[in-house]
Design an enzyme around this catalytic site. Structure first.
Site, PDB file in Angstrom:
ATOM      1  CG  HIS A 113      -3.155  -0.832  -3.152  1.00  0.00           C
ATOM      2  ND1 HIS A 113      -3.404   0.494  -2.933  1.00  0.00           N
ATOM      3  CD2 HIS A 113      -3.117  -1.414  -1.926  1.00  0.00           C
ATOM      4  CE1 HIS A 113      -3.516   0.707  -1.632  1.00  0.00           C
ATOM      5  NE2 HIS A 113      -3.350  -0.430  -1.000  1.00  0.00           N
ATOM      6  CB  SER A 145      -0.955   0.001   1.195  1.00  0.00           C
ATOM      7  OG  SER A 145      -0.337  -0.506   2.331  1.00  0.00           O
ATOM      8  CG  ASN A 204      -3.498   5.090   1.129  1.00  0.00           C
ATOM      9  OD1 ASN A 204      -4.570   5.240   1.695  1.00  0.00           O
ATOM     10  ND2 ASN A 204      -2.862   3.932   1.118  1.00  0.00           N
ATOM     11  CD  GLU A 251      -4.788   3.032  -5.477  1.00  0.00           C
ATOM     12  OE1 GLU A 251      -5.340   4.105  -5.218  1.00  0.00           O
ATOM     13  OE2 GLU A 251      -3.724   2.674  -4.933  1.00  0.00           O
TER      14      GLU A 251
HETATM   15  P1  NAD Z   1      -1.132  -9.139   7.982  1.00  0.00           P
HETATM   16  O1  NAD Z   1      -0.150  -8.845   9.063  1.00  0.00           O
HETATM   17  O2  NAD Z   1      -2.541  -9.424   8.335  1.00  0.00           O
HETATM   18  O3  NAD Z   1      -0.600 -10.370   7.105  1.00  0.00           O
HETATM   19  C1  NAD Z   1       0.712 -10.496   6.645  1.00  0.00           C
HETATM   20  C2  NAD Z   1       1.043 -11.992   6.610  1.00  0.00           C
HETATM   21  O4  NAD Z   1       2.266 -12.153   5.903  1.00  0.00           O
HETATM   22  C3  NAD Z   1       1.234 -12.614   7.995  1.00  0.00           C
HETATM   23  O5  NAD Z   1       0.374 -13.722   8.111  1.00  0.00           O
HETATM   24  C4  NAD Z   1       2.708 -13.011   8.030  1.00  0.00           C
HETATM   25  O6  NAD Z   1       2.927 -14.210   8.745  1.00  0.00           O
HETATM   26  C5  NAD Z   1       2.997 -13.193   6.561  1.00  0.00           C
HETATM   27  N1  NAD Z   1       4.402 -13.023   6.180  1.00  0.00           N
HETATM   28  C6  NAD Z   1       5.289 -12.106   6.619  1.00  0.00           C
HETATM   29  N2  NAD Z   1       6.459 -12.255   5.962  1.00  0.00           N
HETATM   30  C7  NAD Z   1       6.299 -13.288   5.097  1.00  0.00           C
HETATM   31  C8  NAD Z   1       7.147 -13.917   4.123  1.00  0.00           C
HETATM   32  N3  NAD Z   1       8.371 -13.505   3.921  1.00  0.00           N
HETATM   33  N4  NAD Z   1       6.621 -14.934   3.403  1.00  0.00           N
HETATM   34  C9  NAD Z   1       5.371 -15.367   3.594  1.00  0.00           C
HETATM   35  N5  NAD Z   1       4.535 -14.815   4.496  1.00  0.00           N
HETATM   36  C10 NAD Z   1       4.990 -13.787   5.229  1.00  0.00           C
HETATM   37  O7  NAD Z   1      -1.008  -7.908   6.979  1.00  0.00           O
HETATM   38  P2  NAD Z   1      -2.075  -7.388   5.906  1.00  0.00           P
HETATM   39  O8  NAD Z   1      -2.874  -6.313   6.517  1.00  0.00           O
HETATM   40  O9  NAD Z   1      -2.759  -8.538   5.264  1.00  0.00           O
HETATM   41  O10 NAD Z   1      -1.098  -6.675   4.860  1.00  0.00           O
HETATM   42  C11 NAD Z   1      -0.365  -7.385   3.901  1.00  0.00           C
HETATM   43  C12 NAD Z   1       0.065  -6.431   2.808  1.00  0.00           C
HETATM   44  O11 NAD Z   1      -1.088  -5.798   2.245  1.00  0.00           O
HETATM   45  C13 NAD Z   1       0.987  -5.315   3.248  1.00  0.00           C
HETATM   46  O12 NAD Z   1       1.903  -5.041   2.221  1.00  0.00           O
HETATM   47  C14 NAD Z   1       0.031  -4.152   3.452  1.00  0.00           C
HETATM   48  O13 NAD Z   1       0.649  -2.906   3.326  1.00  0.00           O
HETATM   49  C15 NAD Z   1      -0.938  -4.400   2.317  1.00  0.00           C
HETATM   50  N6  NAD Z   1      -2.265  -3.785   2.479  1.00  0.00           N
HETATM   51  C16 NAD Z   1      -2.904  -3.824   3.679  1.00  0.00           C
HETATM   52  C17 NAD Z   1      -4.178  -3.252   3.789  1.00  0.00           C
HETATM   53  C18 NAD Z   1      -4.922  -3.285   5.093  1.00  0.00           C
HETATM   54  O14 NAD Z   1      -5.872  -2.517   5.266  1.00  0.00           O
HETATM   55  N7  NAD Z   1      -4.580  -4.158   6.032  1.00  0.00           N
HETATM   56  C19 NAD Z   1      -4.776  -2.649   2.673  1.00  0.00           C
HETATM   57  C20 NAD Z   1      -4.100  -2.665   1.453  1.00  0.00           C
HETATM   58  C21 NAD Z   1      -2.843  -3.230   1.368  1.00  0.00           C
END
Ligand code: NAD
Length: 489
Positions: free
Chosen positions: A146, A125, A196, A158
């Site tokens: 995204h 993001s 954002n 996106e």
């Molecule tokens: P989250 O913490 O819920 O999940 C991330 C997962 O990735 C965890 O389960 C972790 O164990 C796993 N992980 C970490 N390193 C790893 C690796 N090297 N290989 C495999 N698995 C691995 O986070 P999230 O909220 O799902 O966010 C994930 C991505 O999505 C981030 O890049 C975040 O910026 C993006 N994002 C989040 C949102 C939101 O609102 N939460 C919205 C859009 C984008």
């Protein structure tokens, strides 16, 4: 390049990865198509599948999905303990922790495993897609995909192209997003991408008004909800969490080389430092579980005067200033100047400046309070004159709330800044006007897109308002986008 028949690997089975796996599995039709799900934490992918089974059951129970479709979707989701088990996929969607080093090394590892034509997509993001691709052998196949949270409900994707991204790869992800039931919008990899970035002023203007102590949080929230925002900025920041919201603002600020346009707020930093993070900590702008307090009532005198005003002669229009004159009181919509400045222009202290409704007026249910509208009074305005103005505004179907004599008031200033930010994004090739409108409506549920507002307002007035704000505050924050100024004919 058609990805719709390919199997997919989702890496990261957290909030976003699980949602992406669900959406992909529900959209797939081909025999043998699979959504492989991997997470670095042992058991996390299987746990995510168990939760998805419950989610799909819930959809069946609500009649939103057939039992057959639910079991077919679930059968497609295959947890894997190593990415190598899914090397035959046509697309990898990465949704791991938001760290450049982790994402880079993951894609480096994947590149050595998957086929030459496998597309690599990141759900980052805030990290530059160009930076994530740097170091790959074939950086042209990496693209941003995204999604917004919660993935199954939010329509926007996106599609973010970095400097290396092959346009055909971005187009393939664009088309696949449509197959997955989403509305994709192309974006260039720049800080905050579209949503954002353009959304920053929604928070920043409110925080600036709060810092000036010009209005209470509940008044600001009510005024912005009047024009159709589902949540006011204060309750929204409390929901997102001030730590998260502050971190995004900081990252956009830093990534823009500390451009003052994006400067974070001391008001918010104080909340973060104090652990007042919003709903999750029980206190932010508001206390929880109580939430947003009721607005202060409009004064009794004004309500009485309102009845009287309806009986007196109708207001005379003041076309030159787009306002009206009622019993000698000038009531004008804001053009970005303070009421004090209007006193100098009109030669009288009988001046009230009011906010804009942006053409939208939430229809109040019977017995409900009318939509809130901010107004500011000139310093010399008498109590009787103020009551006349309030009565006039009430007769227009709104509930007026006095704020300090701050230029651009609440809605006008916020919407003008959203338009300005969107104009700069278009100028810089981040997105098209239609892309910005779709992104803001579908990514953050705005009632209208910035260019919808621009069309229904008037470019000259928006530029005029921002120029007045710029003259008042004398900083970089309100400088007008060259693209926006060029719209003034
Ligand atoms: P989250 O913490 O819920 O999940 C991330 C997962 O990735 C965890 O389960 C972790 O164990 C796993 N992980 C970490 N390193 C790893 C690796 N090297 N290989 C495999 N698995 C691995 O986070 P999230 O909220 O799902 O966010 C994930 C991505 O999505 C981030 O890049 C975040 O910026 C993006 N994002 C989040 C949102 C939101 O609102 N939460 C919205 C859009 C984008």
């Amino acid at each position: 390049m058609d990805l719709s028949q390919k199997s997919v690997l989702v890496v990261g089975a957290g909030i976003m990865g699980a949602g992406i796996a669900q959406v992909a599995a529900q959209a797939m039709r081909g025999d043998g198509q699979r959504v492989f799900l991997h997470d670095a934490r042992a058991g996390a992918a299987s746990d995510a599948k168990t939760k998805l089974a419950a989610t799909l059951d819930g959809l069946v129970a609500k009649g939103k999905l057939s039992a057959d479709a639910a079991s077919a979707a679930l059968a497609r989701i295959v947890p894997v303990s190593a990415v190598g088990e899914a090397a035959a996929v046509g697309l990898v969607v990465e949704a791991v922790v938001e760290r450049l080093d982790v994402k880079r090394s993951l894609f480096g590892e994947l590149e050595a495993l998957v086929a030459e034509d496998c597309v690599l997509a990141t759900n980052t993001s805030s990290i530059s897609v160009t930076a994530i691709a740097n170091g790959l052998k074939r950086p042209e196949r990496l693209v941003g995909m995204h999604f917004f949270n919660p993935v199954p409900l939010m329509k926007l994707v996106e599609v973010v192209s970095g400097l290396h991204t092959d346009p055909a790869v971005a187009q393939a992800i664009f088309e696949l997003s449509t197959v997955w039931g989403k509305v994709p919008v192309h974006a260039k990899s720049t800080p905050g991408f579209i949503v954002n970035r353009i959304a920053r002023p929604y928070y920043a203007e409110t925080l600036a008004i709060l810092q000036e102590q010009a209005a209470a949080p509940e008044v600001l929230d009510a005024c912005l909800k009047t024009v159709g925002f589902r949540m006011g900025p204060c309750e929204l920041m409390d929901l997102i969490g001030h730590d998260t919201n502050f971190a995004v603002t900081n990252s956009v600020y830093e990534a823009n080389f500390y451009d003052k346009r994006y400067v974070p707020s001391l008001v918010q930093r104080e909340l973060v430092d104090g652990g007042m993070l919003g709903r999750k900590s029980g206190r932010g702008f508001y206390r929880y579980p109580q939430g947003v307090p009721a607005l202060p009532p409009v004064s009794v005198e004004a309500v009485a005067a309102s009845a009287a005003a309806r009986a007196v002669a109708p207001a005379a229009t003041d076309d030159r200033h787009a306002g009206v004159v009622v019993q000698g009181v000038h009531i004008v919509p804001t053009d970005g100047r303070t009421a004090r400045a209007w006193v100098r222009e009109l030669g009288t202290s009988a001046v009230v400046v009011h906010d804009r409704l942006m053409g939208k007026r939430e229809s109040a249910a019977e017995g409900a309070r009318a939509p809130a509208l901010a107004y500011a009074a000139a310093p010399g305005l008498s109590a009787e004159q103020r009551a006349v103005a309030v009565a006039h505004l009430m007769s227009q179907g709104v509930e007026p709330h006095q704020v300090s004599d701050t230029p651009g008031l609440v809605v006008a200033r916020t919407v003008a800044m959203l338009i300005n930010e969107a104009a700069d994004a278009v100028q810089q090739g981040v997105c098209t006007p239609d892309g910005a409108d779709a992104a803001m409506k579908l990514g953050v549920n705005y009632p209208a897109g910035p260019f919808d507002w621009l069309r229904s307002w008037d470019a000259a007035q928006v530029v005029g308002l921002l120029d007045h704000l710029d003259a008042h505050y004398r900083g970089e924050r309100y400088r007008v986008s060259p693209w926006l100024r060029a719209q003034v004919v």
